[in-house]
Design an enzyme around this catalytic site. Sequence first.
Site, PDB file in Angstrom:
ATOM      1  N   GLY A 120       1.142  -1.235  -0.348  1.00 51.03           N
ATOM      2  CA  GLY A 120      -0.258  -0.306  -0.083  1.00 51.03           C
ATOM      3  C   GLY A 120       0.720   1.032  -0.114  1.00 51.03           C
ATOM      4  O   GLY A 120       1.711   1.240   0.406  1.00 51.03           O
TER       5      GLY A 120
ATOM      6  N   CYS B  92       5.416  -6.440   1.451  1.00 47.47           N
ATOM      7  CA  CYS B  92       5.539  -4.298   1.615  1.00 47.47           C
ATOM      8  C   CYS B  92       4.783  -4.129   2.718  1.00 47.47           C
ATOM      9  O   CYS B  92       4.858  -3.977   3.934  1.00 47.47           O
ATOM     10  CB  CYS B  92       5.092  -3.777   0.147  1.00 47.47           C
ATOM     11  SG  CYS B  92       6.077  -2.357  -0.029  1.00 47.47           S
ATOM     12  N   TYR B  93       3.800  -3.083   2.363  1.00 43.72           N
ATOM     13  CA  TYR B  93       3.176  -2.519   3.570  1.00 43.72           C
ATOM     14  C   TYR B  93       2.388  -3.749   4.363  1.00 43.72           C
ATOM     15  O   TYR B  93       2.605  -3.178   6.119  1.00 43.72           O
ATOM     16  CB  TYR B  93       2.129  -1.267   3.290  1.00 43.72           C
ATOM     17  CG  TYR B  93       1.614  -0.424   3.872  1.00 43.72           C
ATOM     18  CD1 TYR B  93       2.071   0.689   4.554  1.00 43.72           C
ATOM     19  CD2 TYR B  93       0.005  -1.362   4.598  1.00 43.72           C
ATOM     20  CE1 TYR B  93       1.039   1.356   5.312  1.00 43.72           C
ATOM     21  CE2 TYR B  93      -0.464  -1.068   5.358  1.00 43.72           C
ATOM     22  CZ  TYR B  93       0.234   0.682   6.336  1.00 43.72           C
ATOM     23  OH  TYR B  93      -0.835   1.139   7.500  1.00 43.72           O
TER      24      TYR B  93
ATOM     25  N   HIS C 235       8.173  -7.505  -3.360  1.00 49.61           N
ATOM     26  CA  HIS C 235       6.807  -7.719  -3.926  1.00 49.61           C
ATOM     27  C   HIS C 235       7.002  -9.537  -4.665  1.00 49.61           C
ATOM     28  O   HIS C 235       7.287  -9.279  -5.767  1.00 49.61           O
ATOM     29  CB  HIS C 235       6.296  -7.053  -5.303  1.00 49.61           C
ATOM     30  CG  HIS C 235       6.151  -5.613  -4.623  1.00 49.61           C
ATOM     31  ND1 HIS C 235       4.149  -5.629  -4.298  1.00 49.61           N
ATOM     32  CD2 HIS C 235       6.017  -4.088  -4.088  1.00 49.61           C
ATOM     33  CE1 HIS C 235       4.024  -4.608  -2.809  1.00 49.61           C
ATOM     34  NE2 HIS C 235       5.430  -3.946  -3.390  1.00 49.61           N
TER      35      HIS C 235
ATOM     36  N   GLU D 204       4.484 -10.504  -6.385  1.00 47.24           N
ATOM     37  CA  GLU D 204       3.477 -10.578  -6.912  1.00 47.24           C
ATOM     38  C   GLU D 204       3.400 -10.668  -8.817  1.00 47.24           C
ATOM     39  O   GLU D 204       2.903 -10.415  -9.851  1.00 47.24           O
ATOM     40  CB  GLU D 204       1.771 -10.647  -6.964  1.00 47.24           C
ATOM     41  CG  GLU D 204       2.142  -8.927  -6.734  1.00 47.24           C
ATOM     42  CD  GLU D 204       2.707  -8.170  -5.412  1.00 47.24           C
ATOM     43  OE1 GLU D 204       4.082  -8.699  -5.117  1.00 47.24           O
ATOM     44  OE2 GLU D 204       2.282  -7.111  -4.830  1.00 47.24           O
TER      45      GLU D 204
ATOM     46  N   ASP E 179     -18.543  -9.352 -21.880  1.00 49.10           N
ATOM     47  CA  ASP E 179     -19.066 -10.314 -20.650  1.00 49.10           C
ATOM     48  C   ASP E 179     -20.198 -10.483 -20.399  1.00 49.10           C
ATOM     49  O   ASP E 179     -20.872 -11.200 -20.307  1.00 49.10           O
ATOM     50  CB  ASP E 179     -18.877  -8.622 -19.636  1.00 49.10           C
ATOM     51  CG  ASP E 179     -17.365  -8.615 -19.314  1.00 49.10           C
ATOM     52  OD1 ASP E 179     -16.365  -9.104 -19.525  1.00 49.10           O
ATOM     53  OD2 ASP E 179     -16.966  -6.917 -19.078  1.00 49.10           O
TER      54      ASP E 179
ATOM     55  N   LYS F 197     -11.127 -10.450 -15.715  1.00 49.26           N
ATOM     56  CA  LYS F 197     -11.406 -10.486 -17.516  1.00 49.26           C
ATOM     57  C   LYS F 197     -10.735 -12.289 -18.114  1.00 49.26           C
ATOM     58  O   LYS F 197     -12.213 -12.904 -19.090  1.00 49.26           O
ATOM     59  CB  LYS F 197     -10.777  -9.756 -18.125  1.00 49.26           C
ATOM     60  CG  LYS F 197     -11.470  -9.798 -19.752  1.00 49.26           C
ATOM     61  CD  LYS F 197     -12.241  -8.852 -19.727  1.00 49.26           C
ATOM     62  CE  LYS F 197     -12.630  -8.287 -21.292  1.00 49.26           C
ATOM     63  NZ  LYS F 197     -14.419  -8.009 -21.019  1.00 49.26           N
TER      64      LYS F 197
END
Length: 509
Positions: free
Chosen positions: A51, A78-79, A165, A167, A223, A365
């Site tokens: 964050g 991280c945060y 991170h 990710e 969608d 998506k």
Amino acid sequence: MIIVLNFGSQFAHLIARRVRDMGVRAEILPHDATPADIRAFNPAGIILSGGPSSVLEKGSPKPHADIFTLGVPILGICYGHQAIAHMLGGKVTLGKHREFGKETLLVSKRSGLFKGLTPKEIVWFSHGDQATKLPKGFSAIASTDSCTYAAFENEKQRIYGIQFHPEVTHTRHGKTVLKNFVTDICKAKKDWNMKTVASDIIERVKEEVGKEEVVVGISGGVDSLVAATLIHKAIGNRLHAVFVDTGLLRKGEVEQVGGFLRKNGFKKLRIVDASKLFLTRLKGVSDPEQKRKIIGHTFIEVFETTIKKELGKKVAYLAQGTIYPDRIESAATGKNASKIKSHHNLTLPEKLGFGILEPIKDLYKDEVRRVGATLGLPHELLWRHPFPGPGLAIRIVGEITAERLHILREADAVYMEELKKAGEYEKIWQAFAALLPVKVVGVMGDARTYEYVIALRAVDSVDGMSADWHKMPHELLEKISGAIIGKVRGANRVLYDVTQKPPATIEYE
Ligand code: XMP
């Protein structure tokens, strides 16, 4: 499943997607979700996202203190890592700068969270505050040159913190770290696959709708098509599909999507040809915002009239193709925000008094596409580039006329056909032709021509927020240009757009 508590990171969605890619369900909750909120999901583990704040700032977002006593493994990123250190009795020191960059991580314990890692790993940090003293019961498991406690653990309580991170793809073995946490430490069940997701959605729709009838607006996009197909599988002909042909769609779109639905047993499909009405209302209008407003209002009007006139009071639910990122706000508050997807639909629900049905609201998506594939939707429909609600109207700069629409629609179709033939289409995030309202001189045969300019846009992007122009092979550009000029009457020049967003937008208006 895994809960991701969102502290306002731009990567919270990426964490959830990485977990789901492992076949494990993941949900994003606001950072201050209560232990009861969390327990309701019966999670196998919790990840605290990064964050933009500093844990040392007054009022900075903190997780509920009791999440540490829930007895499920926790990983702070991280945060999140600093929040753990700060809240459990360690110390965090204010950093000087906050930039995102590559670091070498020296891994001191290569088991547990770091199983399968090498002693030196390339990781990505967002520099900022640092944990400078560990809470009691914690030990360091990795460091960098400038950060002694780049990663720590309390193995007994199964609480872990990493400053980097995992990710982002730049962290070479980030996926391994997340997998170690999710599958080895949390032992999360791998029951997130698109076949069961689809059948769960169908069951839920059946339960929710009961014996009522549902109406869905088909836009031509992925969608609404997947949402409609799922609902149709659940309630069959109690689903009414309304496809408003605004006359601003791409070539063959109405026929292709309508044909697919009919072939797949949609008996209650109404295709409303409102193209004349849209064109009349747009006559003489060249201001982009004005165009958007007219199109939005006219769309609502046509949709509403169709429902009222043809469906009467029969319908109890309006279905929408809202997807997960539409609902979850990634901004600093991290609060859940349920919002209506398309600007078209904005005022529909309240006015008509429908219940809202959002069958794919938990999917990303790519998951919508994969669910669509398990339902047998054709690849070509599932992988179509994004298309804006106002359609071709914002790709004709200035006033819209039937002639300009015809030229643009034909040019765009030729462009798409050439991209597909060359195998380039699926390498591009979004591509389209735009018509510039200037006439320029050309020569064709022995005669001078005086015709419109077609601009070709193709961009690489992740979410449309920023974009780079696609480095299209020159031979292909030449082929496309030749095909457009050869086949489309009314355009005599083709330009390729090499502008990034920002400063340009993707669309022309
Ligand atoms: P821009 O032009 O803002 O486009 O860079 C970013 C993405 O959003 C789409 N877009 C729209 N979609 N209604 C929509 O439904 C709109 O008014 C609209 N304007 C832009 C655009 O196609 C691109 O994918």
